[in-house]
Design an enzyme around this catalytic site. Structure first.
Site, short mmCIF file in Angstrom:
data_model
loop_
_atom_site.label_atom_id
_atom_site.label_comp_id
_atom_site.label_asym_id
_atom_site.label_seq_id
_atom_site.Cartn_x
_atom_site.Cartn_y
_atom_site.Cartn_z
N ASP A 76 6.17 4.12 4.86
CA ASP A 76 6.99 3.09 5.50
C ASP A 76 6.85 1.74 4.80
O ASP A 76 7.39 0.74 5.24
CB ASP A 76 6.69 2.99 7.00
CG ASP A 76 5.25 2.70 7.31
OD1 ASP A 76 4.94 2.32 8.46
OD2 ASP A 76 4.39 2.86 6.40
N HIS A 77 6.12 1.74 3.66
CA HIS A 77 6.04 0.52 2.85
C HIS A 77 6.51 0.75 1.42
O HIS A 77 6.85 -0.20 0.72
CB HIS A 77 4.60 -0.02 2.83
CG HIS A 77 4.21 -0.65 4.14
ND1 HIS A 77 4.16 -2.01 4.32
CD2 HIS A 77 3.91 -0.11 5.33
CE1 HIS A 77 3.83 -2.27 5.58
NE2 HIS A 77 3.67 -1.12 6.21
N GLU B 240 2.42 -8.41 9.86
CA GLU B 240 3.00 -7.34 10.65
C GLU B 240 2.48 -7.48 12.07
O GLU B 240 1.31 -7.76 12.27
CB GLU B 240 2.55 -5.97 10.11
CG GLU B 240 3.13 -5.61 8.76
CD GLU B 240 4.53 -5.02 8.86
OE1 GLU B 240 5.24 -5.04 7.85
OE2 GLU B 240 4.91 -4.56 9.95
N HIS C 81 0.84 -1.21 0.00
CA HIS C 81 0.00 0.00 0.00
C HIS C 81 0.87 1.25 0.00
O HIS C 81 2.09 1.15 0.06
CB HIS C 81 -0.97 0.00 1.18
CG HIS C 81 -0.32 0.05 2.53
ND1 HIS C 81 0.35 -1.01 3.07
CD2 HIS C 81 -0.24 1.04 3.45
CE1 HIS C 81 0.81 -0.68 4.26
NE2 HIS C 81 0.46 0.56 4.52
N ASP D 28 -0.07 -4.14 5.90
CA ASP D 28 -0.91 -3.67 7.01
C ASP D 28 -2.35 -3.97 6.65
O ASP D 28 -2.75 -3.76 5.51
CB ASP D 28 -0.74 -2.16 7.22
CG ASP D 28 0.58 -1.82 7.88
OD1 ASP D 28 1.03 -0.67 7.76
OD2 ASP D 28 1.18 -2.72 8.52
#
Lengths: 571, 378
Positions: free
Chosen positions: A72-73, A203, A68, A178
């Site tokens: 942080d991804h 996660e 997504h 996530d």
């Protein structure tokens, strides 16, 4: 040994900066490529040296998957593809593909233009990186190559977020990114079928929390807004257009109606247009209620919510304003971090006199959510990333007990190796099957039966056929193998008498077999030949020659050991 | 008109809007299993435990959301979630749980009642481990021992199912340091340690008393309200801030009796609380004194509500009282929508924040609420 290897990349135990390397049946996949928002040096990027040591990334990795658009991804993606170097495919959902470049560009602007950072990716790099993207649809099986396939599942959490199944043959891994197991006002809950992967990677940042209910968060939000507006004050709500904005608008509108409130609510114009445009494109990604609403009217046409004009900034009286997301480094972000004095352009210092309320609406899976997802997918093993092992021992036990699976918690840089036992389906030819059935004995699930055949592997196809058929198909001639064994027996009688005695002995012992005495003096047991001959040097020793074909190996060996024991004394 | 009937017509959304005015703060959580214990550990952590009979129950050490612990700048703390600091598994149902102060030890009790389990919160991981047991030398059917802790360098565990079986056992040596020495077989419903030498007890019959462990059994007692209606059960709690009576005894029919330490024989007042029906589970009755407010107590165990009362100026017998505040969150936020409505299993006051209460219900919900004093706004 078939195995699946998983290595979370990045240094230290820090949360954020998701980047996981998976090796499955010879394929290498990178899951997410995140940036750590807390660092402003190289520590913000994952540790790619783990991969680059072994050569060019493009050769080593079969694909990259982005779950997504949160930085942080995906924040390190342009750095990874353009500065470290990767030219292979990058898979993500359509909304992610549309929104990623916007966030990346925003972040780049702040980092470079405002903070003056060097060694950062450029706008062109972002564009070049996005050219390598292949968009995927939900539940669509995508063939990365002949053997590797991936499939995206709905993850909730934010618009376009997906969980991915990576499959090679009968081995598969599911990566959740996530996700959120409780639906909210604009997104549904994550869902996956009973795909039974070898491994589920999830996660676990929020794994040891128990979440406050969504309703209570909303209540708190409305309370703060209401109190301020009642006092005649103004409320500023920085919010990301393509996510919470929609949700908060619906919430405020409903509340305003019910309480019959008159204070104006304004939405930043730029935000409205962008959001509207994207929502039209991504309607299938929002939940049922939104879809119905959208069909009836424009997404952002509310009774009480209007576009904002700067001229209103100094209007007296209560007001609610929703400007837009505060990227790190902006004035908005500083205020949310608690700063009460701001240095503006021209050395002007502004005092922050407003009340600041920092609310979190983002939805992650907590302990309960993780248990629910594991229950849905039914994996053989579970792997938790981004948690501290010592602080998750209880959760590990809970998962292991409840689902009878193994649970792993690798630290960043640590590799977990899972042995797998892939099943390889083999087709058996009818002829071979019939022949075996004709042997008479019925198949018994508890007793393995020895079956002779030839395994033909052609074009990823496995077939078990009889040797004759194989030879025919391959156009080969059959070779006959014959074994001969010499048994020395002490006996002074003549060979013919010897042969006679052998015949009587074998006839009495081997009652189930066809034992014959041939005119030339030799004895046959089925197709095995026994001949008696005199020893060349010792007249007191006779030599029995036992000869059999490869097919009669078992009986031949048995016969030989039987004869070695000697003949019974003549009566 | 009974308040509950009027309230039943409102929906969840209506109640949430109402709640803006009723509560300063309100948090709602779903545990994986319902709890009937809420035990504080420090002022930032609580312990909960499951009570199901046929499966493994979880014991959890939860840390309160940060914003409930800070005094300033609450607005800057977005985290609203409980953190699971430690967790463990119990094969038995946990009906009572006490933390041994200044240690990492817990004591639990539940059916079958033949032993108490001692647990330890691990230091190097998040696991709660069973470490030892304390024998209770009798096990009678469905009875289970109540537990209280004498905190000291050598902690003593007070336990018993009946007055006759009351004992204090030294946790380390397992030696019995006190026994009641009486043959009275009244079944116990509450046990509470008041200081290093004194404890209070209450029996299901309503008989209650204060015992000095340094003396042979000679408690200051109130023998109970007499036969009364059959099946009525009682529990009690000592506490209270302010000049008034400090012992409250609650009956399963909603009768609430206040007593003064100085003269236990004569109750100061006895009232009928407006409860819609007698408690369906008298074992879940709870009456607690607010540690941060004068003359304020809360009751639960009758239905899905927690009622808060201001007992200042209560005197005499039989008059009607109205709660200062009623928490209905467990009824309105019940997502299952199935009958029967959830029953509040326990509640407790926050040790520092005067009007903050935690309550748990049979649907595994756990609420943290800070109610607005309706009188203050007048």
């Amino acid at each position: 040994m078939p195995e699946i290897r998983v290595t979370p990349l990045g240094a230290g135990q820090d949360v954020g900066r998701s980047c996981i390397l998976v090796s499955i049946a010879g394929k290498n996949v990178m899951l997410d490529c995140g940036m750590h928002m807390g660092f402003s040096d190289d520590r913000r990027f994952p540790d790619f040296s783990y991969i680059t040591r072994s050569g060019r990334l493009t050769d080593f990795l079969d694909c990259v998957i982005i779950s997504h658009f949160h930085l942080d991804h995906c924040g390190a993606l342009p750095y990874f593809s353009e500065m470290v170097g990767y030219d292979g495919p990058i898979y993500m959902t359509q909304p992610t593909q549309a929104i990623c470049p916007i966030l990346l560009e925003d972040y780049r602007k702040i980092a470079v233009d405002k903070k003056g950072e060097a060694n950062f990716f450029t706008s062109q790099m972002i564009k070049d990186c996005m050219k390598k993207v292949v968009a995927v649809h939900l539940h669509q099986t995508v063939q990365v190559d002949d053997e590797l396939e991936i499939k995206a599942y709905y993850a909730g959490h934010v618009l376009g977020a997906a969980m991915f199944q990576i499959k090679v043959g009968s081995e598969s891994v599911v990566y959740t990114g996530d996700y959120n197991m409780t639906p909210d006002r604009h997104l549904g809950a994550a869902w996956i079928d009973k795909c039974r992967p070898n491994l589920l990677i999830t996660e676990s940042t929020y794994a040891t929390t128990i979440r406050d209910s969504k309703r209570c968060r909303e209540r708190d939000f409305l309370k703060k807004v209401h109190e301020t507006v009642e006092r005649g004050g103004k409320v500023l709500i920085p919010v990301f257009a393509l996510g919470r904005a929609q949700e908060l608008c619906i919430l405020l509108e409903t509340f305003w109606e019910r309480m019959d409130l008159k204070a104006p609510i304004y939405f930043s114009t730029g935000l409205t247009e962008k959001a509207n445009h994207y929502y039209k494109l991504f309607i299938p990604w929002t939940n049922q209620k939104i879809r119905k609403t959208f069909v009836q009217r424009n997404m952002f046409e509310f009774k009480h919510i209007k576009a904002f004009d700067r001229a209103f900034a100094d209007s007296p009286g209560p007001m609610v304003i929703m400007p837009g997301y505060c990227v790190q480094g902006t004035v908005g972000h500083k205020i949310l971090s608690g700063q009460r004095k701001l240095e503006m352009e021209g050395r002007q210092v502004l005092e922050v006199k407003m009340q600041v309320e920092y609310m979190s609406f983002s939805a992650h899976a907590d302990a309960k959510g993780i248990m629910q997802l594991v229950g849905q997918a039914e994996p053989e093993n579970v792997l938790l990333v981004h948690g501290e092992a010592k602080k998750m021992e209880f959760l590990k036990q809970k998962i292991e007990q409840e689902f009878r699976v193994s649970c792993y918690m690798p630290a960043n840089g640590e590799t977990v190796t899972l042995p797998t036992s892939p099943s390889i389906p083999v087709g058996i030819s009818l002829g071979l099957l019939k022949r075996e059935m004709a042997q008479g004995l019925l198949p018994d699930a508890k007793k393995p039966r020895l079956l002779h055949g030839t395994l033909i592997m052609k074009d990823s196809n496995f077939r078990l056929v009889s040797s004759e058929q194989a030879l025919k198909e391959l156009g080969l001639a059959e070779h006959q193998l014959r074994f001969t064994c010499r048994v020395h027996l002490h006996d002074t009688r003549k060979e013919q008498e010897m042969a006679m005695r052998v015949y009587s002995h074998l006839k009495s012992v081997l009652k189930d077999h066809c034992v014959q005495h041939l005119p030339d003096g030799s004895v046959t047991v089925e197709s095995i030949l026994v001949q008696a001959a005199a020893h060349s040097e010792d007249p007191g020793t006779k030599v029995l020659l036992v000869s059999w074909t490869y097919q009669d190996e078992e009986l031949g060996s048995y016969l030989t050991s039987l004869l070695k024991k000697g003949l019974p004394q003549a009566s | 008109m009974v308040p509950e009937a009027a309230v039943a017509m409102e929906s969840t959304e209506d109640w949430l809007v109402e709640s803006l005015r009723l509560y300063q703060d309100f948090h709602a959580f779903d545990l994986s299993g319902a709890t009937r214990v809420l035990e504080w550990i420090g002022d930032k952590g609580i312990l909960v435990a499951g009570y199901e009979s046929l499966k493994k129950n979880e014991i959890l050490h939860l840390i309160l959301p940060l914003r409930l612990s800070v005094k300033e700048n609450q607005g800057l703390f977005p985290e609203r979630d409980f953190k699971v600091q430690h967790g463990g598994f119990s094969d038995r149902s946990v009906f009572d749980l006490k933390h041994v102060p200044d240690t990492r030890l817990l004591v639990t009790s539940g059916p079958p009642g033949c032993y108490l389990q001692v647990w330890q919160l691990a230091e190097d991981s998040d696991v709660i481990r069973a470490v030892s047991t304390i024998d209770v030398h009798e096990s009678e059917g469905r009875l289970w021992p109540r537990v209280a802790v004498f905190p000291s360098v050598a902690p003593g565990i007070l336990h018993g199912t009946r007055l006759s079986s009351l004992k204090v056992v030294d946790l380390d040596s397992q030696k019995t340091t006190y026994t009641s020495g009486v043959s009275d077989d009244d079944v116990l419903s509450s046990l509470q340690v008041l200081n290093t030498d004194t404890f209070a007890f209450c029996c299901s019959s309503g008989r209650l008393g204060l015992v000095d462990t340094r003396q042979k059994w000679a408690p200051l007692e109130n023998l109970g309200p007499g036969p009364g209606s059959a099946g009525r059960r009682w529990c009690a709690e000592a506490g209270g801030r302010g000049p008034g009576p400090s012992i409250a005894r609650l009956g399963s029919d909603g009768q609430l009796c206040l007593l003064d330490l100085r003269d236990l024989c004569q109750p100061v007042s006895s009232v009928q609380c407006p409860v819609s029906m007698p408690s369906p589970e008298p074992e879940l009755l709870r009456v607690t004194w607010a540690p941060g407010l004068d003359n304020c107590l809360a009751i639960s165990g009758f239905d899905g509500t927690v009622q808060v009362y201001d007992v200042t100026s209560w005197a005499g017998v039989g008059h009607q009282v109205e709660p200062l505040f009623t928490h209905r969150g467990h009824i309105f936020l019940d997502d299952s929508g199935m009958a029967p409505a959830p029953l509040v299993t326990t509640h407790t006051w926050h040790p520092c924040k005067p009007r903050t209460v935690l309550s748990a219900a049979s649907d595994a919900s756990l609420h943290v609420w800070d109610w607005v004093d309706p009188c203050a706004s007048r």
